[in-house]
Write an enzyme that holds these catalytic residues in place. Structure first.
Site, PDB file in Angstrom:
ATOM      1  N   CYS A 108      42.222 -30.234 -63.936  1.00 10.34           N
ATOM      2  CA  CYS A 108      40.955 -29.576 -64.299  1.00 10.34           C
ATOM      3  C   CYS A 108      40.129 -29.304 -63.048  1.00 10.34           C
ATOM      4  CB  CYS A 108      40.182 -30.450 -65.276  1.00 10.34           C
ATOM      5  SG  CYS A 108      38.588 -29.768 -65.752  1.00 10.34           S
ATOM      6  N   CYS A 139      36.385 -29.815 -63.479  1.00  7.89           N
ATOM      7  CA  CYS A 139      35.980 -31.231 -63.511  1.00  7.89           C
ATOM      8  C   CYS A 139      36.000 -31.839 -62.112  1.00  7.89           C
ATOM      9  CB  CYS A 139      36.928 -32.049 -64.388  1.00  7.89           C
ATOM     10  SG  CYS A 139      37.242 -31.350 -66.004  1.00  7.89           S
ATOM     11  N   ASP A 140      37.059 -31.581 -61.371  1.00 10.04           N
ATOM     12  CA  ASP A 140      37.304 -32.347 -60.145  1.00 10.04           C
ATOM     13  C   ASP A 140      37.168 -31.557 -58.840  1.00 10.04           C
ATOM     14  OD1 ASP A 140      37.808 -34.609 -61.660  1.00 10.04           O
ATOM     15  OD2 ASP A 140      39.902 -34.073 -61.951  1.00 10.04           O
TER      16      ASP A 140
HETATM   17  P1  FAD Z   1      39.921 -35.193 -76.576  1.00 13.58           P
HETATM   18  O1  FAD Z   1      39.051 -35.862 -75.593  1.00 13.58           O
HETATM   19  O2  FAD Z   1      41.210 -34.635 -76.127  1.00 13.58           O
HETATM   20  O3  FAD Z   1      40.203 -36.238 -77.754  1.00 13.58           O
HETATM   21  C1  FAD Z   1      41.127 -35.958 -78.749  1.00 13.58           C
HETATM   22  C2  FAD Z   1      41.107 -37.114 -79.712  1.00 13.58           C
HETATM   23  O4  FAD Z   1      41.918 -36.782 -80.839  1.00 13.58           O
HETATM   24  C3  FAD Z   1      41.691 -38.420 -79.161  1.00 13.58           C
HETATM   25  O5  FAD Z   1      40.837 -39.460 -79.520  1.00 13.58           O
HETATM   26  C4  FAD Z   1      43.029 -38.582 -79.873  1.00 13.58           C
HETATM   27  O6  FAD Z   1      43.382 -39.924 -80.086  1.00 13.58           O
HETATM   28  C5  FAD Z   1      42.702 -37.898 -81.187  1.00 13.58           C
HETATM   29  N1  FAD Z   1      43.852 -37.396 -81.938  1.00 13.58           N
HETATM   30  C6  FAD Z   1      44.808 -36.518 -81.562  1.00 13.58           C
HETATM   31  N2  FAD Z   1      45.690 -36.325 -82.560  1.00 13.58           N
HETATM   32  C7  FAD Z   1      45.268 -37.108 -83.586  1.00 13.58           C
HETATM   33  C8  FAD Z   1      45.758 -37.374 -84.893  1.00 13.58           C
HETATM   34  N3  FAD Z   1      46.857 -36.785 -85.359  1.00 13.58           N
HETATM   35  N4  FAD Z   1      45.081 -38.233 -85.674  1.00 13.58           N
HETATM   36  C9  FAD Z   1      43.929 -38.829 -85.242  1.00 13.58           C
HETATM   37  N5  FAD Z   1      43.418 -38.607 -84.017  1.00 13.58           N
HETATM   38  C10 FAD Z   1      44.088 -37.771 -83.205  1.00 13.58           C
HETATM   39  N6  FAD Z   1      35.454 -32.720 -68.807  1.00 13.58           N
HETATM   40  C11 FAD Z   1      34.218 -32.721 -68.297  1.00 13.58           C
HETATM   41  O7  FAD Z   1      33.318 -32.124 -68.878  1.00 13.58           O
HETATM   42  N7  FAD Z   1      33.944 -33.391 -67.128  1.00 13.58           N
HETATM   43  C12 FAD Z   1      34.886 -34.090 -66.451  1.00 13.58           C
HETATM   44  O8  FAD Z   1      34.608 -34.671 -65.397  1.00 13.58           O
HETATM   45  C13 FAD Z   1      36.186 -34.123 -66.989  1.00 13.58           C
HETATM   46  N8  FAD Z   1      37.170 -34.823 -66.372  1.00 13.58           N
HETATM   47  C14 FAD Z   1      38.403 -34.884 -66.931  1.00 13.58           C
HETATM   48  C15 FAD Z   1      39.365 -35.676 -66.321  1.00 13.58           C
HETATM   49  C16 FAD Z   1      40.633 -35.787 -66.880  1.00 13.58           C
HETATM   50  C17 FAD Z   1      41.674 -36.646 -66.208  1.00 13.58           C
HETATM   51  C18 FAD Z   1      40.936 -35.068 -68.075  1.00 13.58           C
HETATM   52  C19 FAD Z   1      42.305 -35.174 -68.703  1.00 13.58           C
HETATM   53  C20 FAD Z   1      39.975 -34.273 -68.688  1.00 13.58           C
HETATM   54  C21 FAD Z   1      38.705 -34.181 -68.124  1.00 13.58           C
HETATM   55  N9  FAD Z   1      37.713 -33.410 -68.708  1.00 13.58           N
HETATM   56  C22 FAD Z   1      36.446 -33.404 -68.197  1.00 13.58           C
HETATM   57  C23 FAD Z   1      37.972 -32.625 -69.927  1.00 13.58           C
HETATM   58  C24 FAD Z   1      37.459 -33.386 -71.152  1.00 13.58           C
HETATM   59  O9  FAD Z   1      38.023 -34.671 -71.133  1.00 13.58           O
HETATM   60  C25 FAD Z   1      37.844 -32.646 -72.419  1.00 13.58           C
HETATM   61  O10 FAD Z   1      37.347 -31.329 -72.389  1.00 13.58           O
HETATM   62  C26 FAD Z   1      37.267 -33.369 -73.632  1.00 13.58           C
HETATM   63  O11 FAD Z   1      37.690 -34.714 -73.656  1.00 13.58           O
HETATM   64  C27 FAD Z   1      37.701 -32.682 -74.923  1.00 13.58           C
HETATM   65  O12 FAD Z   1      37.182 -33.422 -75.970  1.00 13.58           O
HETATM   66  P2  FAD Z   1      37.774 -33.355 -77.425  1.00 13.58           P
HETATM   67  O13 FAD Z   1      36.877 -34.191 -78.253  1.00 13.58           O
HETATM   68  O14 FAD Z   1      38.000 -31.971 -77.827  1.00 13.58           O
HETATM   69  O15 FAD Z   1      39.225 -34.004 -77.362  1.00 13.58           O
END
Ligand code: FAD
Length: 313
Positions: free
Chosen positions: A135, A138-139
């Site tokens: 990302c 992000c980084d």
């Molecule tokens: P996610 O965070 O992907 O969460 C998905 C959730 O769904 C998880 O809890 C998982 O367990 C659950 N899930 C999946 N399938 C199922 C299922 N079948 N049943 C039940 N639960 C399920 N963004 C920033 O804004 N700033 C940053 O500094 C930043 N740094 C990052 C660093 C890293 C290493 C990564 C990988 C990402 C980073 N991001 C950052 C991006 C950010 O993490 C994502 O945009 C954000 O987490 C997305 O949120 P979300 O709620 O859509 O899903």
């Protein structure tokens, strides 16, 4: 016995927890299943510097713990469990948890996220959080005036390379093919950028460095007679080869795009099925940020409340 709820939230990233905060404050008594990665993607990172409200930054796990506490404070029922199948062709919607328990829900908010694709090199795991990132938004900030490599040849890779070129002193774009798959306009912008050097027909095969990434082992014309091996010195290694949305269980139930992202109405979290909403990265191939995920989680909960109220449920 089946359990009946007004609002079921699947996933515990920023989108899911934010939806839980709003839904519980709207008296929807939401149940949230956390899935295999409680707290979502941010639990795999250290510093988060761009989430509003934390002027000194915060670690990913702490931020997610705060969001969870906030949702719990208003009564959200947060549970361990994975949604293993869904049936949205009935009322109420049915979601099976861990292949056993069936939850009947008036509304469902899907916030199952998306996972970045990696090359599958053991070094990617070895240097996770130590120079490997998927990302740039992000980084990238951590690599100001440093040298970075971006892997990929599509639009996202070109966008990330251009973004990083605005921060870093030099960007290598490592492209497997002899051409960029990106749109012509993105190709032109990359080729015109003096800070970006495109390494065509090259594969990144490994990383090296003492206390973090210091360089990439590269092979040009891999497996061919004119194969050539060389190293490039970099401080950061960015993957930009796509994401896989976590939507396997929604195939055939919701409209998905060609990659598998849930298609929602533009600017809204509504899906093709009444009462089913999608929030966060699972429906967002463009921004993929914690704050945008939280924002759409809020939208989804508001839409769920309005749907229930309109239907008198
Ligand atoms: P996610 O965070 O992907 O969460 C998905 C959730 O769904 C998880 O809890 C998982 O367990 C659950 N899930 C999946 N399938 C199922 C299922 N079948 N049943 C039940 N639960 C399920 N963004 C920033 O804004 N700033 C940053 O500094 C930043 N740094 C990052 C660093 C890293 C290493 C990564 C990988 C990402 C980073 N991001 C950052 C991006 C950010 O993490 C994502 O945009 C954000 O987490 C997305 O949120 P979300 O709620 O859509 O899903």
């Amino acid at each position: 016995m089946n359990e009946k709820v007004r609002c079921l939230i699947i996933g515990s990233g920023p989108a899911g927890y934010t939806a839980a905060i709003y839904a519980s404050r709207a008296n929807l008594a939401p149940i949230l299943y956390e899935g295999i990665q409680p707290g979502g993607q941010l639990t795999t990172t250290t510093e988060v510097e761009n989430f509003p409200g934390y002027p000194e930054g915060i670690t990913g796990p702490e931020l997610m713990e705060d969001l969870k506490k906030q949702a719990t404070r208003f009564g959200a029922d947060i549970r361990n469990g994975i949604a293993t199948s869904v049936d949205f062709n009935c009322y109420p919607k049915k979601v099976t948890i861990d292949g056993e328990k069936v939850i009947e829900a008036d509304t469902v908010i899907i916030s199952t996220g998306a996972s970045a694709k990696y090359l599958g090199l053991p070094d990617e795991a070895k240097y996770a959080g130590m120079g490997v990132s998927a990302c740039a938004t992000c980084d990238g900030f951590f690599y100001r005036k440093k040298v970075v490599a971006v892997v990929g040849g599509g639009d996202t890779a070109c966008e990330e390379a251009i973004y990083l070129a605005g921060l870093a002193s030099k960007v290598f774009l490592i492209v497997r093919k002899s051409f960029l798959r990106a749109s012509k306009v993105m190709q032109d912008r990359v080729m015109a950028n003096e800070k970006i050097e495109v390494l065509f027909e090259c594969n990144a095969v490994g990383l090296f460095g003492e206390n973090g990434v210091e360089g990439v082992h590269v092979v040009r014309h891999m497996g061919e007679a004119n194969e050539e091996k060389f190293d490039i010195a970099v401080d950061g290694f960015f993957l930009a080869i796509g994401h896989t949305p976590n939507t396997e269980i929604f195939k055939g139930q919701l409209n998905l795009d060609s990659v598998g992202y849930i298609i929602t109405e533009p600017g809204r979290p509504t899906t093709c099925v009444e009462g089913v909403f999608a929030a966060g990265d699972v429906a967002d191939s463009i921004y993929r940020q914690a704050i945008t995920a939280a924002g759409t989680g809020c939208q989804a909960a508001i839409e769920a409340e309005r749907y229930l109220s309109e239907k008198g449920l």
